[in-house]
Scaffold this motif. Structure first.
Motif, mmCIF file in Angstrom:
data_model
loop_
_atom_site.group_PDB
_atom_site.id
_atom_site.type_symbol
_atom_site.label_atom_id
_atom_site.label_comp_id
_atom_site.label_asym_id
_atom_site.label_seq_id
_atom_site.Cartn_x
_atom_site.Cartn_y
_atom_site.Cartn_z
ATOM 1 N N THR A 1 39.515 41.208 37.382
ATOM 2 C CA THR A 1 40.853 40.915 37.902
ATOM 3 C C THR A 1 41.688 42.194 37.960
ATOM 4 O O THR A 1 41.429 43.152 37.226
ATOM 5 C CB THR A 1 41.599 39.881 37.031
ATOM 6 N N HIS B 1 45.054 38.920 39.891
ATOM 7 C CA HIS B 1 44.363 38.591 41.138
ATOM 8 C C HIS B 1 42.873 38.875 40.998
ATOM 9 O O HIS B 1 42.456 39.939 40.553
ATOM 10 C CB HIS B 1 44.940 39.407 42.291
ATOM 11 N N LYS C 1 45.209 32.367 50.489
ATOM 12 C CA LYS C 1 43.979 32.535 49.718
ATOM 13 C C LYS C 1 43.662 34.013 49.488
ATOM 14 O O LYS C 1 43.145 34.392 48.442
ATOM 15 C CB LYS C 1 42.797 31.888 50.456
ATOM 16 N N GLN D 1 53.446 25.712 50.031
ATOM 17 C CA GLN D 1 52.337 26.622 49.750
ATOM 18 C C GLN D 1 52.813 27.868 48.992
ATOM 19 O O GLN D 1 52.125 28.362 48.093
ATOM 20 C CB GLN D 1 51.645 27.031 51.052
ATOM 21 N N GLU E 1 53.384 26.925 45.357
ATOM 22 C CA GLU E 1 52.113 26.800 44.646
ATOM 23 C C GLU E 1 51.538 28.181 44.322
ATOM 24 O O GLU E 1 51.064 28.416 43.207
ATOM 25 C CB GLU E 1 51.112 25.995 45.488
ATOM 26 N N LYS E 2 51.572 29.087 45.300
ATOM 27 C CA LYS E 2 51.027 30.438 45.080
ATOM 28 C C LYS E 2 51.875 31.191 44.053
ATOM 29 O O LYS E 2 51.333 31.877 43.177
ATOM 30 C CB LYS E 2 50.979 31.210 46.398
ATOM 31 N N ASN F 1 53.715 29.938 41.654
ATOM 32 C CA ASN F 1 53.445 29.372 40.328
ATOM 33 C C ASN F 1 52.103 29.851 39.786
ATOM 34 O O ASN F 1 51.958 30.142 38.591
ATOM 35 C CB ASN F 1 53.464 27.845 40.385
ATOM 36 N N LYS F 2 51.106 29.919 40.683
ATOM 37 C CA LYS F 2 49.776 30.364 40.271
ATOM 38 C C LYS F 2 49.802 31.816 39.804
ATOM 39 O O LYS F 2 49.191 32.162 38.787
ATOM 40 C CB LYS F 2 48.799 30.209 41.438
ATOM 41 N N GLU F 3 50.525 32.665 40.538
ATOM 42 C CA GLU F 3 50.603 34.079 40.163
ATOM 43 C C GLU F 3 51.337 34.256 38.837
ATOM 44 O O GLU F 3 50.948 35.080 38.009
ATOM 45 C CB GLU F 3 51.298 34.873 41.268
ATOM 46 N N GLU G 1 51.436 32.043 36.450
ATOM 47 C CA GLU G 1 50.519 31.549 35.422
ATOM 48 C C GLU G 1 49.442 32.576 35.115
ATOM 49 O O GLU G 1 49.077 32.785 33.950
ATOM 50 C CB GLU G 1 49.879 30.237 35.891
ATOM 51 N N GLN G 2 48.935 33.259 36.155
ATOM 52 C CA GLN G 2 47.927 34.306 35.941
ATOM 53 C C GLN G 2 48.489 35.430 35.080
ATOM 54 O O GLN G 2 47.809 35.938 34.177
ATOM 55 C CB GLN G 2 47.465 34.866 37.288
ATOM 56 N N GLU H 1 48.750 34.242 31.485
ATOM 57 C CA GLU H 1 47.434 34.250 30.842
ATOM 58 C C GLU H 1 47.019 35.670 30.467
ATOM 59 O O GLU H 1 46.424 35.896 29.415
ATOM 60 C CB GLU H 1 46.391 33.623 31.782
#
Length: 629
Positions: free
Chosen positions: A283, A288, A372, A532, A535-536, A538-540, A542-543, A546
C-alpha cells in the motif's frame, strides 16, 4: 490472463552496473500487464547466504533465481518474479531478490545502502537473510537500517520546518515500512535462553534487546536494534538448519527433496506458509493498494530520484503516482462512457428518454470506474475533468442525435409529400373544391408521418417547419377555390392559423419535455456522483485510520516492553511518538467534516454545463424563428 501467469523465469527489475542503478524496461512492461493488487516480498542479506533459494521456494519453482555454487555473488541489482498468489485469488505475488550486501567485488557500501533502501520502499514484507546466529556481529551487519532515515523522507523537504518535524517524521516510518522477517540459515544451536526453551520470535526479541547505559559503545550497540524495533510494524523470525551435507551444498539447485535435510524442508514449509498467509498487499501512504502497474511506476520514480542524487520522498512519490494514475483513470473512464454511447449512436435517432437514460447509466458507470482507480484526488481536479469531458461528448452526441432526427423526418416528409407535389404540378387543386382535396391529402401526410416510429427528438419541430413552409401554398389554393364564399375562406384562414399555432405548441412541448428530462437526469447524476464520492471519501479515511492503528499498535507494544525492561527514559520518548500518532489520527478523523467543501465544486460542474446547453438551445430556437419570419 495477466503477464504474471506467463513469467517462466525471473527478470531484472533494477540493473546495477558500476554502482549506477537503472530500471529495466522489460520488467516494467511485465508489471504494466498486472492490474490486480500485488503482495511484494523483498529479500536482502549478505551475499552468498542462500537468498535466491528461498525466493525459488516462494515462487514454487526448483530453479529460477540464480543460486551459484561459488563465493561469487550471482544476483546483481534487483531481480523480479511475478506469480499468481497461491492462496489469495485476484492478487499477484511479486518476489524481489536483491544482490548480496557486502560483496567484496563491489566494495561500495553506499550502493548497498540504496539497494537495501529500494527493497524497503518497494516491499510489503522485507526478509532479511543471515547465517549462523543472531549475535552482535549479525545485527551490526544490518547497519543499513540505521541509515534509512537519511535515505528516505516521508514528507517533501520543503514542507518540513525544523528538527521537531524531522523527529515527528521518524516516528511515522512504522506507518509505511514493510513487515520484517529475519531468516537465520544454517542454525545449529538450540533455541534456549538461560536454560529455557524459547520460540523463534522470542529468540529474535532477545537478540534485539537494548542495553542500559548512555556511553557511545552502548549507543552504538542499541542503535540498529532500536531502528528495527521502531521502524517495522511487525517482526518475525525463522531458523533453518543446513539444507544438505557439505558435499551437496554446491548443487543445491538440482537436489531432489528426499536429498534435503527433513528439518530444512519443514522450516521452509513453515516460512512459505507464513509469507503467503500474513504478507499484506503493498500500500501507499494513505492506504491505497498498489497494482503491478503502480509498482512499476513506483520503482521508476525511486530509482530516478536516487540516480539524480536526491533522497526518495514517500509524499512526493505518492503525488507523482496519483497524477499519473488519476489522468489514466480519467481516460479509462471516459472511454467506458464513449464505448457505451457508440452503441446508442448506432441507433440514432433515438428518443430523449432512451438517449438520456443511456447517458445517465454510462456516466454513472464511468464515475464508478474512475473511483476504482483514482486516489488522492483531494481537490476533485481529475473527477471534474472527467465530468466535463463526458458532458462535452454528451453535447456533441445530442447535436448528432438531433441532426439524425431532422434528416430522417425531412426525408420521410419528402417521400410522403411526393403525391401532393405531383398533384400541385398537374393543377389538381386549381378546380372548385380543390382546397378541400388539398387539406385531405395534407392531413393524410400528417397521419402517416405520426404513425412512423423512431423519428427522434425533432419530430414535432420538423413537422412544424414543414407545415409553416406549406402555409403560403395552402393559402393560395384556398383563395383560388371558387366553391368557397368569402366567409368560408375567412373561417378556413383562422383554422389554418389555429392548426399552425397548435403545431407550434407541440414543438414547444417536445422541447420542454426534453429540457425537463435533461434536468432530471442531471440531478440524478449529481446524487449518484455525491454518493460515490462519499463512499470513496469514507473508504480513504478508514484506510488512513487503519494505517495509524497499525502504527499505534506497534508503538504501544514497544512502549510496554521498554517499561518492563526498565528503559523509562526511552519509554517516555516513545510516549511522545505515540501522542503524535494519536493526534495525527484525530486529524484524519476530523477531515471527514470537510466532505461538503470537497464535493461542492464538482456538483456545480454538471449543472453549469446543462444550463449552458439549455440556454444555447433556447437562443438558437429563437434565432431560427426570427430568420424564418
Amino acid at each position: 490472463m495477466s503477464q504474471a501467469r506467463m513469467m517462466q523465469r525471473p527478470i531484472c527489475l533494477v540493473k546495477n552496473v558500476c554502482g549506477s542503478l537503472e530500471v529495466c524496461k522489460d520488467a516494467i512492461e511485465v508489471l504494466n500487464g498486472i492490474n490486480e493488487p500485488v503482495v511484494v516480498i523483498s529479500i536482502v542479506g549478505l551475499y552468498r547466504t542462500g537468498k535466491s533459494y528461498l525466493m525459488n521456494r516462494l515462487a514454487g519453482q526448483q530453479t529460477g533465481f540464480a543460486l551459484g555454487n561459488t563465493i561469487e555473488s550471482k544476483t546483481k541489482g534487483i531481480w523480479m518474479c511475478c506469480v499468481p498468489h497461491p492462496s489469495e485469488a485476484g492478487r499477484t505475488l511479486v518476489l524481489l531478490d536483491t544482490e548480496g550486501l557486502g560483496d567484496i567485488d563491489k566494495g561500495d557500501s553506499q550502493n548497498d545502502g540504496w539497494i537495501f533502501c529500494l527493497a524497503v520502499l518497494l516491499s510489503s514484507t522485507l526478509v532479511y537473510n543471515s547465517r549462523g546466529t543472531i549475535d552482535n556481529v549479525a545485527v551490526e551487519q544490518l547497519h543499513y537500517v540505521t541509515e534509512l532515515t537519511e535515505q528516505i523522507k516521508i514528507r517533501s523537504p520543503s514542507s518540513q520546518e525544523g528538527a521537531d518535524e524531522e523527529e515527528e517524521e521518524d516516528s511515522q516510518f512504522v506507518c509505511f515500512f514493510p513487515s520484517f522477517v529475519w531468516v537465520v540459515r544454517d542454525f545449529t544451536l538450540g533455541l534456549e535462553i538461560d536454560g529455557k526453551k524459547v520460540t523463534e520470535d522470542e529468540y529474535l526479541d532477545f537478540a534485539l534487546q537494548l542495553k542500559k547505559g548512555v556511553n557511545k559503545k552502548t549507543s552504538d550497540y542499541n542503535l540498529p536494534r532500536q531502528c528495527i524495533r521502531s521502524y517495522f510494524p511487525s517482526r518475525k523470525c525463522f531458523v533453518f538448519p543446513s539444507p544438505a551435507s557439505p558435499e551437496n551444498m554446491g548443487r543445491l539447485e538440482s537436489l531432489q527433496e528426499q536429498e534435503l535435510v527433513p528439518g530444512f524442508l519443514e522450516a521452509t514449509g513453515h516460512f512459505c506458509k507464513y509469507i503467503f498467509a500474513r504478507s499484506a498487499v503493498k500500500t501507499l501512504k494513505g492506504g491505497h493498494r498498489v497494482t503491478g502497474k503502480l509498482l512499476g511506476h513506483l520503482a521508476q520514480i525511486y530509482v530516478e530520484t536516487i540516480s539524480s542524487g536526491q533522497v526518495p520522498c514517500l509524499e512526493n512519490a505518492v503525488v507523482a503516482l496519483a497524477n499519473l494514475e488519476n489522468q489514466a483513470a480519467v481516460e479509462e473512464a471516459l472511454q467506458v462512457y464513449k464505448n457505451g454511447m457508440e452503441k446508442v449512436k448506432s441507433k440514432f435517432p433515438v428518443t430523449v428518454n432512451d438517449f438520456t437514460s443511456e447517458h445517465q447509466k454510462l456516466s454513472n458507470l464511468a464515475t464508478s470506474e474512475f473511483m476504482k482507480r483514482s486516489f488522492k484526488d483531494d481537490k476533485g481536479e481529475y473527477l471534474k475533468k472527467l465530468v466535463e469531458a463526458i458532458d462535452m461528448h454528451y453535447v456533441d452526441l445530442m447535436d448528432e442525435n438531433e441532426m439524425a432526427s431532422e434528416k430522417k423526418c425531412r426525408e420521410l416528409l419528402n417521400v410522403l409529400s411526393c403525391n401532393i407535389s405531383e398533384r400541385l404540378k398537374n393543377g389538381a387543386y386549381s378546380q372548385p373544391g380543390g382546397y378541400e382535396d388539398y387539406c385531405k391529402d395534407r392531413d393524410d401526410i400528417i397521419a402517416q408521418y405520426r404513425k412512423e416510429p423512431n423519428k427522434g427528438v425533432r419530430a414535432e419541430a420538423v413537422l412544424n417547419e414543414f407545415l409553416t413552409q406549406r402555409g403560403p401554398e395552402a393559402n393560395t389554393i384556398l383563395h383560388a377555390d371558387k366553391r368557397l364564399t368569402e366567409n368560408d375562406k375567412k373561417i378556413q384562414e383562422e383554422k389554418e392559423k389555429a392548426a399552425l399555432l397548435k403545431q407550434k405548441c407541440k414543438e414547444e412541448e417536445e422541447r420542454r419535455i426534453e429540457s425537463e428530462r435533461m434536468r432530471q437526469v442531471e440531478q440524478e447524476r449529481q446524487e449518484d456522483r455525491i454518493r460515490q464520492l462519499q463512499e470513496k471519501f469514507n473508504k480513504e479515511i478508514e484506510q488512513q485510520r487503519e494505517e495509524m492503528d497499525r502504527a499505534l499498535e506497534s508503538k504501544l507494544r514497544e512502549h510496554e516492553e521498554l517499561m518492563k525492561k526498565g528503559f523509562k527514559g526511552k519509554a517516555e520518548l516513545l510516549g511522545e511518538e505515540i501522542k503524535s500518532l494519536k493526534e495525527e489520527k484525530e486529524k484524519i478523523s476530523a477531515s471527514g467534516n470537510v466532505f461538503k467543501e470537497y464535493v461542492m465544486p464538482l456538483v456545480s460542474t454538471g449543472v453549469d454545463v446543462i444550463k449552458n446547453i439549455l440556454l444555447q438551445k433556447t437562443i438558437q430556437s429563437g434565432l431560427t424563428a426570427f430568420f424564418k419570419r
